[in-house]
Design a protein around this motif. Structure first.
Motif, PDB file in Angstrom:
ATOM      1  N   PRO A 559       1.024  -1.267   1.509  1.00 18.76           N
ATOM      2  CA  PRO A 559       0.469  -2.373   0.716  1.00 18.76           C
ATOM      3  C   PRO A 559       1.579  -3.233   0.123  1.00 18.76           C
ATOM      4  CG  PRO A 559       0.471  -0.376  -0.580  1.00 18.76           C
ATOM      5  CD  PRO A 559       0.998   0.015   0.778  1.00 18.76           C
ATOM      6  N   LYS A 560       1.181  -4.382  -0.413  1.00 20.29           N
ATOM      7  CA  LYS A 560       2.152  -5.212  -1.119  1.00 20.29           C
ATOM      8  C   LYS A 560       2.463  -4.586  -2.480  1.00 20.29           C
ATOM      9  CE  LYS A 560      -1.241  -8.289  -3.273  1.00 20.29           C
ATOM     10  NZ  LYS A 560      -1.676  -9.692  -3.428  1.00 20.29           N
ATOM     11  N   THR A 561       3.573  -4.995  -3.065  1.00 21.01           N
ATOM     12  CA  THR A 561       3.996  -4.446  -4.351  1.00 21.01           C
ATOM     13  C   THR A 561       3.529  -5.338  -5.499  1.00 21.01           C
ATOM     14  OG1 THR A 561       6.093  -5.640  -4.439  1.00 21.01           O
ATOM     15  CG2 THR A 561       6.055  -3.575  -3.191  1.00 21.01           C
ATOM     16  N   SER A 562       3.668  -4.817  -6.722  1.00 17.44           N
ATOM     17  CA  SER A 562       3.321  -5.582  -7.923  1.00 17.44           C
ATOM     18  C   SER A 562       4.487  -6.429  -8.416  1.00 17.44           C
ATOM     19  CB  SER A 562       2.877  -4.627  -9.033  1.00 17.44           C
ATOM     20  OG  SER A 562       3.911  -3.699  -9.335  1.00 17.44           O
ATOM     21  N   VAL A 563       5.579  -6.450  -7.673  1.00 19.02           N
ATOM     22  CA  VAL A 563       6.751  -7.226  -8.069  1.00 19.02           C
ATOM     23  C   VAL A 563       6.429  -8.710  -7.953  1.00 19.02           C
ATOM     24  CG1 VAL A 563       9.151  -7.731  -7.543  1.00 19.02           C
ATOM     25  CG2 VAL A 563       8.303  -5.394  -7.340  1.00 19.02           C
ATOM     26  N   LYS A 564       6.693  -9.468  -9.011  1.00 17.90           N
ATOM     27  CA  LYS A 564       6.477 -10.905  -9.002  1.00 17.90           C
ATOM     28  C   LYS A 564       7.742 -11.584  -8.473  1.00 17.90           C
ATOM     29  CE  LYS A 564       2.458 -10.345 -10.800  1.00 17.90           C
ATOM     30  NZ  LYS A 564       1.262 -10.519  -9.971  1.00 17.90           N
ATOM     31  N   GLY A 565       7.612 -12.265  -7.372  1.00 17.66           N
ATOM     32  CA  GLY A 565       8.764 -12.920  -6.776  1.00 17.66           C
ATOM     33  C   GLY A 565       9.208 -12.206  -5.520  1.00 17.66           C
TER      34      GLY A 565
END
Length: 628
Positions: A559-565
């Protein structure tokens, strides 16, 4: 004409007919156009072997009109695939129809030159390949990538070697005639007198020698039968050959604890052809099962877990002294039984007589393998949950994806608004403090001005001693006014200077406050960024899988991460038994998730496929960093 001579002549005529017909049917291939058929004009001259695997034969059914292509198992001579090639609907085009599964799958061919033809399947899955004569005279069978009709990359290459025993097609007819038995010359033989009795020679019927069941089993399955009922131990399991009947043999596998876990059941055909059938296997059940006995008494068994393409599992068992050697091969195959990856995973195990030391070692190895499998199973369970979540998201459509994106954007906007509000509040508080300071400074300035005026009015007025020019009554008021004006101007100048100094000090305090607020905001953002990277390192779960059209390569799924950017994910992929840190390392810049469905990036694991199936590969996140 004597009756005997008439019979001999008729026999000669009958024997000669097939030869004459064979000569009549010999195909005339001299008129076949190389521009229309490319390399096939030369390939039909003999049989070819694809690497160390299948034999390929080409034969004209109608020269220049229809060509038959057959793939033959070299172990038992069975034809496993038949293709028919005909001219296409335009010059330089060919059409191949495959008999695979009776589905009449079709490939479109483009004759690039007299030495090269490129094929691509009709439909969504193209499975393109190229057949060509290389510059050094080699014949190459290559899996390729196409852009339009042009070859952009070669995924794998197999060399097709000419079979030494094959005969050129141009000499087939003459060879058939040369191989026909010569008819003996007709000779006169005396005709028996009608009165002479004809005595028939009496022959005793041959007595067939009966074989024991053990000899029959050895004839069907070779020297492996001498290990009947003897259990042997390998690296982490045990093996036992079981002769269940003269025509039935089982290769039974056991765990080191003695529990059976896999069996290959082979049966000899009743027609006396010497061919074998694989009836049972625990791996890839009922999917392209095959068995054969080699000329060196090696028993071959194989199966594939998909009809058109999938993993092929093959074992070769051979007796050697007091032990049995087993070679296991795992590779990804297409419908023509051609490997789609660059290398197969091969495991060689020698099963030896039981001893305490060997059994203890097998138990320890088995426990370690079980632990590795437990970890792999846990990863598969997590991956399955992720796959189900991904499928649910895909089934709900792009609207849900847009809603999720909007929710993420709303959450990010809320965070940004909260940060801006906090910054504005701090700036307002700083400005309020500065205004209060300015008000206090103005009040003190007014007090100073008010205090200075009475002192100026009370000051003594100098009296001029010269009475000739100024009268006492007019000089005192003028002098007092001048002094008062000078004092007021000096006080105003001093106040302006002081106000300017106070304004400069306030400007510096405002700048320092803004700089401090900006630095605190930057530190908070950096801290939140580092926390999101750390959270991604600890929580991101990845796995390996194959993708449709991926040519057997392994891909990172997650899945994608919760990191913004922008974030870069570093990972390690390894098979069971490979120590941590010794696996394949990979990096994905600007990671947005891994998927085969277009929801994320298609992240190919370097050097894949690895030495184990994709579902057994452990993918570990080693680090998550920013995009440099």
């Amino acid at each position: 004409m004597p009756l005997l001579r008439i019979l001999v002549v008729l026999a000669c005529l009958i024997i000669g007919l097939p030869i004459a017909h064979a000569q009549d049917r010999a195909p005339d291939t001299t008129a076949v156009d190389a521009a229309a058929w490319g390399p096939y004009v030369r390939l039909v001259e003999r049989s070819w072997q694809l690497g160390d695997g299948y034999r390929v034969d080409w034969e004209w059914l109608s020269p220049g009109e229809e060509l038959r292509e057959q793939w033959v198992n070299p172990h038992d001579g069975k034809v496993v695939q038949t293709n028919l090639i005909r001219p296409g609907d335009a010059p330089g085009r060919l059409l191949l129809t495959s008999s695979l599964l009776g589905m009449n799958l079709t490939w479109q061919g483009r004759v690039a030159s007299a030495d090269e033809v490129v094929w691509a399947r009709e439909g969504m899955v193209k499975l393109p390949y190229r057949l060509r004569f290389a510059g050094d005279g080699q014949v190459l069978y290559e899996g390729v990538k196409l852009k339009g009709e042009q070859v952009t990359d070669v995924k794998y290459t197999h060399v097709m070697k000419p079979m030494e025993s094959s005969t050129p097609a141009s000499t087939a007819a003459s060879s058939a005639v040369a191989a026909a038995p010569a008819v003996p010359p007709v000779t006169e033989s005396p005709i028996a007198s009608p009165s002479a009795p004809v005595i028939a020679a009496k022959t005793e019927p041959a007595i067939a020698k009966t074989q024991s069941p053990a000899d029959q089993a050895a004839q069907n399955f070779g020297s492996l039968t001498r290990f009947n009922g003897i259990r042997l131990v390998g690296d982490d399991d045990m093996l036992e050959v079981q002769v269940l009947a003269p025509d039935t043999l089982a290769i039974q596998f056991f765990g080191p604890d003695g529990k059976p876990w896999n069996r290959y059941l082979v049966k000899a055909r009743a027609d006396g052809s010497g061919k074998l059938d694989l009836l049972e296997t625990a791996i890839a059940k009922n999917s392209r099962l095959d068995a054969s006995l080699g000329s060196d008494d090696t028993l071959y068994v194989e199966s594939q877990d998909g009809w058109f393409s999938g993993w092929r599992y093959a074992y070769a068992f051979m007796a050697s002294g007091n032990s049995i050697r087993a070679v296991k091969t795992v590779e990804f195959m297409n419908g023509l039984r051609i490997a789609l990856n660059d290398g197969a995973s091969t495991t060689r195990t020698t099963y030896r007589p039981l001893t305490q030391e060997r059994v203890v070692q097998a138990m320890e190895t088995s426990r370690q393998n079980a632990e590795n499998e437990r970890i792999a199973a846990e990863n598969r369970r997590r991956a399955q949950a992720e796959r189900e979540a991904t499928w649910n998201a895909a089934l709900q459509g792009f609207s849900q994806g847009m809603a999720q994106a909007q929710a993420d954007q709303y959450y990010a906007q809320q965070q940004q608004d909260a940060f801006l509000a906090e910054t504005a509040a701090q700036a307002q508080a700083t400005a309020a403090r500065a205004q209060r300071q300015r008000d206090e400074d103005a009040r003190r300035a007014q007090e100073l001005i008010a205090a200075s005026r009475p002192q100026t009015a009370a000051a003594p007025t100098p009296v001029s001693t010269s009475g000739a020019t100024t009268s006492p009554s007019g000089a005192a008021p003028a002098t007092a006014a001048t002094a008062s004006t000078t004092a007021d101007k000096a006080t105003a100048d001093a106040e302006r200077r002081r106000q300017a100094e106070l304004a400069e000090q306030q400007r510096k305090r405002d700048a320092d406050a803004k700089k401090l607020a900006d630095e605190q905001a930057r530190q908070r953002q950096q801290q939140e960024w580092q926390q999101s990277l750390q959270q991604a390192r600890n929580s991101l779960q990845l796995r390996a899988s194959t993708c449709l059209g991926g040519s057997g390569r392994y891909y990172v799924i997650g899945p994608k991460t919760s990191v913004k950017g922008c974030a870069t994910v570093h990972y390690e992929a390894r098979c069971p038994g490979t120590p941590q840190g010794a696996g394949v390392l990979g990096t994905q810049y600007n990671y947005i998730g891994g998927s085969c469905m277009g929801v994320g990036d298609a992240i190919a694991i370097p050097g894949s496929p690895l030495a184990c199936p994709a579902e057994q590969v452990t993918v570990r996140v080693t680090d998550v960093t920013g995009c440099q």
